[in-house]
Motif scaffolding. Structure first.
Motif, PDB file in Angstrom:
ATOM      1  N   LEU A 253       2.216   0.559  -0.782  1.00 31.13           N
ATOM      2  CA  LEU A 253       2.653   0.517  -2.170  1.00 31.13           C
ATOM      3  C   LEU A 253       4.152   0.722  -2.300  1.00 31.13           C
ATOM      4  CD1 LEU A 253       2.025   0.330  -5.176  1.00 31.13           C
ATOM      5  CD2 LEU A 253       1.508   2.781  -5.151  1.00 31.13           C
ATOM      6  N   TRP A 254       4.690   1.758  -1.663  1.00 33.51           N
ATOM      7  CA  TRP A 254       6.122   2.046  -1.829  1.00 33.51           C
ATOM      8  C   TRP A 254       6.985   0.969  -1.187  1.00 33.51           C
ATOM      9  CZ3 TRP A 254       9.422   3.099   2.322  1.00 33.51           C
ATOM     10  CH2 TRP A 254       8.807   3.301   3.564  1.00 33.51           C
TER      11      TRP A 254
ATOM     12  N   CYS B 206      17.555  -1.762  -1.244  1.00 30.35           N
ATOM     13  CA  CYS B 206      16.097  -1.751  -1.427  1.00 30.35           C
ATOM     14  C   CYS B 206      15.394  -2.631  -0.398  1.00 30.35           C
ATOM     15  CB  CYS B 206      15.739  -2.207  -2.837  1.00 30.35           C
ATOM     16  SG  CYS B 206      16.079  -0.992  -4.122  1.00 30.35           S
TER      17      CYS B 206
ATOM     18  N   GLY C 139      10.807   0.444   6.325  1.00 32.64           N
ATOM     19  CA  GLY C 139       9.522   1.074   6.037  1.00 32.64           C
ATOM     20  C   GLY C 139       8.365   0.304   6.632  1.00 32.64           C
TER      21      GLY C 139
ATOM     22  N   ARG D  41      -3.010   1.098  -0.014  1.00 36.62           N
ATOM     23  CA  ARG D  41      -2.244   2.179  -0.645  1.00 36.62           C
ATOM     24  C   ARG D  41      -1.018   2.580   0.165  1.00 36.62           C
ATOM     25  NH1 ARG D  41      -3.607   6.420   2.444  1.00 36.62           N
ATOM     26  NH2 ARG D  41      -5.670   6.427   3.445  1.00 36.62           N
ATOM     27  N   GLN D  42      -1.054   2.425   1.494  1.00 39.27           N
ATOM     28  CA  GLN D  42       0.080   2.851   2.299  1.00 39.27           C
ATOM     29  C   GLN D  42       1.269   1.888   2.175  1.00 39.27           C
ATOM     30  OE1 GLN D  42      -0.554   2.939   6.533  1.00 39.27           O
ATOM     31  NE2 GLN D  42      -1.546   0.932   6.582  1.00 39.27           N
TER      32      GLN D  42
ATOM     33  N   LEU E 251       6.966  -1.990  -3.609  1.00 37.14           N
ATOM     34  CA  LEU E 251       7.806  -1.679  -4.774  1.00 37.14           C
ATOM     35  C   LEU E 251       9.280  -1.858  -4.434  1.00 37.14           C
ATOM     36  CD1 LEU E 251       6.026   1.467  -6.272  1.00 37.14           C
ATOM     37  CD2 LEU E 251       6.077  -0.850  -7.211  1.00 37.14           C
ATOM     38  N   ALA E 252       9.691  -1.401  -3.251  1.00 35.79           N
ATOM     39  CA  ALA E 252      11.089  -1.550  -2.836  1.00 35.79           C
ATOM     40  C   ALA E 252      11.469  -3.020  -2.687  1.00 35.79           C
ATOM     41  CB  ALA E 252      11.330  -0.801  -1.529  1.00 35.79           C
TER      42      ALA E 252
END
Length: 244
Positions: free
Chosen positions: A77-78, A116, A123, A74-75, A81-82
């Motif tokens: 996910l972002w 992105c 990230g 879950r950590q 997506l990017a």
């Protein structure tokens, strides 16, 4: 003597000494962000000019995936997506033809793809340094069947790379047909030799956290079981996660 008004807007000069700064700037934008001016019509015929943004996005995405640490999905996910948006935008910009002599949407798509991919790479670097690390598979507990007052040791074979250990234990009846003690069973726990980290009256499935405080080497947790006399219980590690 008749004066002539200054040339408005962009002045065009000719000759061997004409300034080429504007051309170089536009050429740079064409290479990294797509076709941005009329002169790039010729570049549209050279497919190589369309590849640098795509290759940059793919390279940043590959770096991010290689640098990904172990941890809960879950950590990420972002970040995923990017990176997915970056690759999709770069691929669309690469394969779709430009319409008309000017195609500002190509510039925007390439810029968005690069941004992105940079966000995804940065990230992932952040998660590699500060993200959660799942160490459930590296945890082992002494003793299989325990009774009231039994003491166990839970050892996490992982360096304490984060500030805290988040721990969840599961307690089950060892003889389900003969007893029903799990709902009333509790345990207390602390880091080995550190009473300041002690937690009491913890139920099965309840999550507790231990501050590691610069602990070096493996993480050792002392556990004491509290249950009814005569009850025989099984303890197992449901989840063990290092986090900041």
């Amino acid at each position: 003597m008749t004066g002539e008004p200054p040339a408005p807007g962009n002045t065009i000069t000719h000759g061997p000494n004409s300034p080429a700064i504007g051309f170089v700037g536009k050429l740079f934008l064409s290479v990294f962000f797509g076709d941005s001016a009329d002169f790039t019509d010729r570049a549209k015929g050279w497919s190589v000019w369309n590849w640098p943004p795509f290759l940059l996005v793919v390279s940043l995405g590959a770096y991010a995936l290689i640098a990904a640490p172990d941890g809960p999905a879950r950590q990420f996910l972002w970040v995923h997506l990017a990176l997915g948006a970056a690759v999709a935008l770069a691929l669309i910009r690469l394969v779709l033809p430009a319409r008309g002599t000017r195609a500002p949407w190509r510039v925007l798509m390439s810029a968005a793809a690069v941004i992105c991919s940079c966000v995804g790479a940065v990230g992932m670097d952040h998660l590699a340094d500060h993200g959660e690390i799942d160490v459930t598979g590296r945890s082992r507990m002494s003793g299989e069947t325990v009774t009231n007052g039994s003491q166990l040791r839970l050892v996490v074979d992982s360096p304490a790379d984060r500030a805290r250990l988040r721990l969840t234990l599961t307690i089950r009846d060892a003889a389900k047909a003969a007893q029903f003690c799990a709902p009333e069973t509790r345990y207390s726990a602390q880091l080995l030799g550190n009473t300041g980290t002690r937690v009491d009256d913890v139920r099965s499935g309840q999550t507790v956290a231990f501050p590691l405080g610069g602990l070096q080497g493996a993480i050792d947790v002392e556990i004491t079981l509290l249950t009814e006399e005569g009850c025989r219980m099984n303890l197992s590690v449901a989840a063990a996660v290092l986090h900041d």
